[in-house]
Design a protein around this motif. Structure first.
Motif, PDB file in Angstrom:
ATOM      1  N   ALA A  16      -6.937 -11.460  -1.629  1.00 15.79           N
ATOM      2  CA  ALA A  16      -7.317 -10.141  -1.664  1.00 15.79           C
ATOM      3  C   ALA A  16      -6.113  -9.423  -1.560  1.00 15.79           C
ATOM      4  O   ALA A  16      -6.027  -8.080  -2.103  1.00 15.79           O
ATOM      5  N   HIS A  44      -7.874 -14.211   2.135  1.00 13.29           N
ATOM      6  CA  HIS A  44      -7.111 -13.091   2.470  1.00 13.29           C
ATOM      7  C   HIS A  44      -5.943 -12.926   1.508  1.00 13.29           C
ATOM      8  O   HIS A  44      -5.570 -11.869   1.377  1.00 13.29           O
ATOM      9  N   TRP A  56      -9.252  -3.521   6.745  1.00  9.81           N
ATOM     10  CA  TRP A  56      -9.995  -4.753   6.922  1.00  9.81           C
ATOM     11  C   TRP A  56      -9.026  -5.898   7.309  1.00  9.81           C
ATOM     12  O   TRP A  56      -9.095  -6.750   7.938  1.00  9.81           O
ATOM     13  N   GLN A  57      -7.817  -6.043   6.289  1.00  9.11           N
ATOM     14  CA  GLN A  57      -6.958  -6.948   6.810  1.00  9.11           C
ATOM     15  C   GLN A  57      -6.368  -6.736   8.277  1.00  9.11           C
ATOM     16  O   GLN A  57      -6.239  -7.758   8.877  1.00  9.11           O
ATOM     17  N   SER A  70       0.685  -1.216   0.048  1.00 13.63           N
ATOM     18  CA  SER A  70      -0.107   0.172  -0.116  1.00 13.63           C
ATOM     19  C   SER A  70       0.777   1.445  -0.023  1.00 13.63           C
ATOM     20  O   SER A  70       0.344   2.297  -0.797  1.00 13.63           O
ATOM     21  N   GLY A 130     -13.523  -3.030  -4.754  1.00 10.73           N
ATOM     22  CA  GLY A 130     -12.456  -3.644  -5.426  1.00 10.73           C
ATOM     23  C   GLY A 130     -13.254  -3.640  -7.133  1.00 10.73           C
ATOM     24  O   GLY A 130     -12.651  -3.289  -8.019  1.00 10.73           O
ATOM     25  N   ALA A 182     -14.237  -3.410   1.558  1.00 12.18           N
ATOM     26  CA  ALA A 182     -13.229  -3.902   0.806  1.00 12.18           C
ATOM     27  C   ALA A 182     -13.753  -4.658  -0.604  1.00 12.18           C
ATOM     28  O   ALA A 182     -13.082  -4.590  -1.701  1.00 12.18           O
ATOM     29  N   THR A 204      -6.904   1.386  -1.145  1.00 13.25           N
ATOM     30  CA  THR A 204      -5.850   0.600  -0.384  1.00 13.25           C
ATOM     31  C   THR A 204      -6.140   0.758   0.884  1.00 13.25           C
ATOM     32  O   THR A 204      -5.753  -0.165   1.779  1.00 13.25           O
ATOM     33  N   GLN A 206      -8.775  -1.424   2.396  1.00 18.36           N
ATOM     34  CA  GLN A 206      -8.205  -2.869   2.327  1.00 18.36           C
ATOM     35  C   GLN A 206      -7.364  -3.249   3.377  1.00 18.36           C
ATOM     36  O   GLN A 206      -7.287  -4.230   4.081  1.00 18.36           O
TER      37      GLN A 206
END
Length: 398
Positions: free
Chosen positions: A269, A266, A76-77, A48, A123, A119, A70, A73
């Motif tokens: 993603a 994951h 969320w991760q 990122s 996308g 997320a 990003t 994303q």
């Protein structure tokens, strides 16, 4: 199977139970899961940062979009990694033997579900924008990107507050929630991406890598996102099969596939955003053709500044009038006057040593001797005695 449920355990319904904290040991699968998930989160952070810096310098037209997507994303991760790997085994901040943990866990689960949906749908928006989609369809995707995750997370939160622990453990409730999550977060976005790919094929696009870096990035991201949704749909199917099965051995056997299917999702993603985007932007073009979308954006930006019409008032130098008025010169008029006659008398026109008829007439008029005028040959076709040459008229003027 309780760890795979969309709902949290209601601790208020467990007052009669012994809630002493259990010191469980980590299994080999759990250790591997923690290592893999930590590596995925670290790669998302690094990717990122790189893609945001690169797009800021090289692709300013998509920098804002890439930054927000990003960031979503990454959040969320991070939320999923902390919930499944850190807090579940070490911190125990969300899963503890205290009633206060109930509200924290529900709010945390709401945030995790919200960013999971964001997320997923952002996308799809990124693929559409990189492909050059504009107009009303983009606004539909924006609305779907904001409403769909919010509806999903609110539904789970309301069920979390309303259902009791006995209702949460019911098989039909968990199967219904798994189907709802599979359709809302996986089937709908995957259907949008597949329909977009089918339309591309009908239009004649058969190459994944094109001369446009933006189109190449959209193709890479779309392929990885479709695989991501397929993996999550497969996990939902396995979860439903495990819940519907009454055999304990079958459920234990399906526990490991459920865990690794979640980790595979994951990983896909993280590969889609930001690494597939960064790879497509760094790849050299297949030919010398410039990026059409980038060129159009640059031309539009240039035309936006060039087409501004600025009114400039032209300053013309106006001649100032003379201080004194011009003197009247009667010789420029059509009618004869005394001054013009005087001028003509000063410079008589002569032809072969004899005076012209005009000069003789002017001289006679000025001196009053019109009887001495030379004999003039008058054209007989005209009037014999023109009014302006009659003696009576001449006497009156004198």
């Amino acid at each position: 199977m309780a760890a795979d449920s969309q709902l949290e355990v209601n601790i208020e319904d467990l007052y009669d139970l012994d809630l002493d904290e259990e010191q469980d040991e980590l299994t080999l699968d759990q250790i591997c899961q923690m290592i893999v998930r930590s590596f995925v989160v670290l790669s998302v952070i690094i990717g990122s940062i790189i893609v945001i810096i690169y797009t800021k310098r090289k692709k300013p037209g998509i920098w804002t979009l890439v930054f927000f997507i990003t960031l979503i994303q990454l959040l969320w991760q991070l939320l999923a990694w902390y919930h499944s790997s850190v807090d579940a085994h070490f911190v125990k901040f969300l899963k503890c033997a205290q009633v206060d943990c109930l509200h924290r866990s529900k709010i945390y689960k709401f945030c995790e579900n919200l960013f999971h949906g964001l997320a997923v749908y952002t996308g799809v928006v990124l693929v559409a924008k990189l492909e050059g989609l504009t107009g009303f369809l983009v606004w539909i995707l924006y609305a779907m990107c904001g409403l769909a995750p919010l509806i999903y997370s609110l539904v789970i939160l309301l069920l979390d507050f309303s259902l009791t622990v006995q209702e949460r453990s019911d098989v039909p409730v968990n199967i219904g929630l798994a189907i709802f999550a599979g359709i809302w977060l996986n089937l709908i976005p995957a259907g949008l991406l597949v329909s977009w790919a089918f339309g591309k094929l009908l239009s004649g696009y058969t190459q994944v890598r094109t001369s446009s870096q933006r189109q190449t990035a959209s193709h890479f991201i779309a392929i990885l996102l479709v695989l991501f949704h397929l993996v999550h749909l497969s996990r939902s199917i396995v979860y439903v099969v495990a819940l519907a099965s009454e055999d304990t051995e079958t459920q234990l056997i399906l526990t490991s596939p459920l865990t690794w299917l979640q980790e595979a999702g994951h990983i896909l993603a993280a590969l889609a955003i930001p690494w597939a985007l960064l790879l497509a932007l760094l790849l050299p073009r297949r030919d010398s053709t410039a990026d059409a979308t980038e060129m159009n954006l640059k031309l539009a930006k240039q035309n936006k500044s060039r087409n501004i019409i600025k009114y400039r008032k032209e300053s013309k130098s106006v001649d100032t009038p003379p201080q004194t008025p011009y003197k009247f010169q009667p010789e420029v008029t059509s009618s004869p006057s005394a001054s013009s006659q005087a001028n003509y008398t000063e410079k008589p026109q002569e032809t072969d040593g004899t005076r012209s008829k005009r000069s003789s007439y002017i001289e006679a008029m000025s001196e009053g001797s019109f009887h001495e005028l030379p004999t003039m040959n008058v054209n007989k076709s005209r009037s014999e005695d023109p009014l302006w040459l009659t003696p009576t008229h001449l006497e009156q003027r004198v």
